[in-house]
Design an enzyme around this catalytic site. Structure first.
Site, PDB file in Angstrom:
ATOM      1  N   ASP A  76       0.823  -1.210   0.000  1.00 34.11           N
ATOM      2  CA  ASP A  76       0.000   0.000   0.000  1.00 34.11           C
ATOM      3  C   ASP A  76       0.856   1.259   0.000  1.00 34.11           C
ATOM      4  O   ASP A  76       0.471   2.279  -0.575  1.00 34.11           O
ATOM      5  CB  ASP A  76      -0.937  -0.001   1.208  1.00 34.11           C
ATOM      6  CG  ASP A  76      -2.111  -0.967   1.044  1.00 34.11           C
ATOM      7  OD1 ASP A  76      -2.276  -1.503  -0.070  1.00 34.11           O
ATOM      8  OD2 ASP A  76      -2.846  -1.169   2.019  1.00 34.11           O
ATOM      9  N   ASP A 180      -1.392  13.147  22.051  1.00 33.33           N
ATOM     10  CA  ASP A 180      -0.159  12.885  21.304  1.00 33.33           C
ATOM     11  C   ASP A 180      -0.265  13.393  19.874  1.00 33.33           C
ATOM     12  O   ASP A 180       0.740  13.446  19.154  1.00 33.33           O
ATOM     13  CB  ASP A 180       0.149  11.383  21.280  1.00 33.33           C
ATOM     14  CG  ASP A 180       0.670  10.877  22.616  1.00 33.33           C
ATOM     15  OD1 ASP A 180       0.902  11.713  23.520  1.00 33.33           O
ATOM     16  OD2 ASP A 180       0.835   9.660  22.768  1.00 33.33           O
ATOM     17  N   THR A 191      -8.677   2.602   7.221  1.00 36.91           N
ATOM     18  CA  THR A 191      -8.164   1.265   7.523  1.00 36.91           C
ATOM     19  C   THR A 191      -6.679   1.300   7.874  1.00 36.91           C
ATOM     20  O   THR A 191      -6.060   0.240   8.024  1.00 36.91           O
ATOM     21  CB  THR A 191      -8.381   0.314   6.329  1.00 36.91           C
ATOM     22  OG1 THR A 191      -7.784   0.883   5.159  1.00 36.91           O
ATOM     23  CG2 THR A 191      -9.846   0.055   6.079  1.00 36.91           C
ATOM     24  N   ALA A 192      -6.108   2.486   8.014  1.00 32.66           N
ATOM     25  CA  ALA A 192      -4.684   2.620   8.287  1.00 32.66           C
ATOM     26  C   ALA A 192      -4.457   3.109   9.716  1.00 32.66           C
ATOM     27  O   ALA A 192      -5.014   2.554  10.664  1.00 32.66           O
ATOM     28  CB  ALA A 192      -4.059   3.555   7.246  1.00 32.66           C
ATOM     29  N   ALA A 194      -5.563   5.595  11.371  1.00 29.20           N
ATOM     30  CA  ALA A 194      -6.781   5.988  12.075  1.00 29.20           C
ATOM     31  C   ALA A 194      -7.454   4.790  12.741  1.00 29.20           C
ATOM     32  O   ALA A 194      -7.999   4.902  13.851  1.00 29.20           O
ATOM     33  CB  ALA A 194      -7.748   6.677  11.114  1.00 29.20           C
ATOM     34  N   LEU A 195      -7.428   3.647  12.094  1.00 29.06           N
ATOM     35  CA  LEU A 195      -8.043   2.445  12.656  1.00 29.06           C
ATOM     36  C   LEU A 195      -7.295   1.999  13.908  1.00 29.06           C
ATOM     37  O   LEU A 195      -7.913   1.659  14.925  1.00 29.06           O
ATOM     38  CB  LEU A 195      -8.061   1.327  11.613  1.00 29.06           C
ATOM     39  CG  LEU A 195      -8.699   0.003  12.034  1.00 29.06           C
ATOM     40  CD1 LEU A 195     -10.174   0.195  12.355  1.00 29.06           C
ATOM     41  CD2 LEU A 195      -8.524  -1.047  10.939  1.00 29.06           C
ATOM     42  N   GLN A 249       4.788  11.155   5.071  1.00 27.01           N
ATOM     43  CA  GLN A 249       5.854  11.996   4.521  1.00 27.01           C
ATOM     44  C   GLN A 249       5.872  13.271   5.359  1.00 27.01           C
ATOM     45  O   GLN A 249       4.927  14.050   5.328  1.00 27.01           O
ATOM     46  CB  GLN A 249       5.600  12.310   3.048  1.00 27.01           C
ATOM     47  CG  GLN A 249       5.423  11.075   2.181  1.00 27.01           C
ATOM     48  CD  GLN A 249       6.646  10.177   2.180  1.00 27.01           C
ATOM     49  OE1 GLN A 249       7.765  10.617   1.911  1.00 27.01           O
ATOM     50  NE2 GLN A 249       6.426   8.899   2.486  1.00 27.01           N
TER      51      GLN A 249
END
Length: 300
Positions: A76, A180, A191-192, A194-195, A249
């Site tokens: 991904d 944080d 699904t990244a 945030a999940l 990035q």
């Protein structure tokens, strides 16, 4: 794309670097596409890394202007990197999964040639994904602008204390948050990171943006979804070593008073999947929902 290609139709190959044994599947895809009558080019960094003769290298800008579609071989992360660059050109992307998860590079290597064949014959499911654009403002002037497919993340440094962030949506104050950091995510990014931070899954067709606090001081700070027409402003109130990153990035050296202005990008990404592709199947596969097909009071 029709099953009998015009000789001028160009397919670009973008391949993840430093992947052991990648030459063999690349050679298979090359043979398949060239044998089907397509003109195949390598993205410039791919060409340099692979060093295979007889395939024309092409810059990302030239791919965007000339290619009919791009096939991305990697994880991904590879897809995120090239998708950000090609979004403004609106050429379709096909993902071959060489990574671990593969939410957006969803075609397994052992299925890549049949899947490509189906897609090139027009037996494809097409879907569009939104992106985010973030501008870093200092003293009323933009000092940086970035684009994200997954998320824009404002976060403290590893050795620093909590950050205090002031968040406003469409000019309306939402909250001051000590945490944080904060993840501002597209449905694709749900699904990244945030999940993993406790955010909800958002179907890719939803026109929304989700804000997910990272380890908030107040447990009442919960994820919230807002319309993707919203303009979100995150102001740095206090904290040390705070940075903002776009799909990981990083733009560093944020100062107190800096604002990150986040909105939906005017560009979108088009993914092509084999006919019959299902987002819910992807979730079952990648999140292992299929491990418990039924429940009778006992774990299987």
């Amino acid at each position: 794309m029709p099953s009998t290609p015009d000789p001028q139709q160009i397919i670009a190959l973008v391949v993840r670097q430093n992947t052991a044994g990648i030459e063999e599947p690349v050679a298979r895809i090359l043979g398949f596409l060239q044998g089907s009558g397509y003109r195949v080019v390598f993205e410039a960094d791919t060409a340099t890394h692979l060093g295979l003769p007889g395939v024309e290298p092409m810059s990302v800008a030239d791919i965007g202007e000339q290619a009919d579609l791009a096939v991305v071989m990697g994880g991904d992360g590879t897809m995120l990197g090239i998708a950000r660059q090609l979004a403004k050109y609106d050429i379709p992307l096909i993902g071959i999964n060489l990574g671990r998860l593969g939410f957006i590079t969803d075609i397994p290597v052992d299925r890549m040639l049949p899947a490509l064949g189906e897609i090139l014959q027009g037996k494809a499911t097409s879907e569009k994904r939104t992106l985010l654009e973030g501008r870093v403002m200092r003293g009323g002037e933009m000092i940086y602008c970035g684009v994200a497919v997954n998320d824009v993340v404002v976060a403290r440094g590893s050795g620093a204390g909590m950050a205090e962030l002031r968040v406003a949506v469409d000019g309306q104050f939402m909250y001051n948050q000590r945490s944080d950091g904060l993840i501002v995510s597209t449905p694709t990014g749900s699904t990244a990171y945030a999940l993993s931070a406790g955010g909800p899954l958002l179907h890719p067709s939803l026109q929304g943006i989700v804000l997910v606090p990272i380890a908030p001081h107040a447990l009442s700070n919960r994820p919230i979804a807002v319309p993707d027409t919203s303009e979100i402003v995150v102001e740095i109130v206090s904290g040390r070593d705070i940075s903002v990153n776009f799909d990981m990035q990083t733009f560093a050296s944020l100062q107190h008073g800096d604002e990150i202005v986040i909105s939906r990008s005017p560009n979108t990404i088009t993914f092509l999947h084999p006919e019959g592709w299902s987002y819910y199947h992807t979730l079952r596969e990648k999140l292992h929902w299929h491990e418990y097909p039924s429940y009778d009071g006992k774990l299987k």
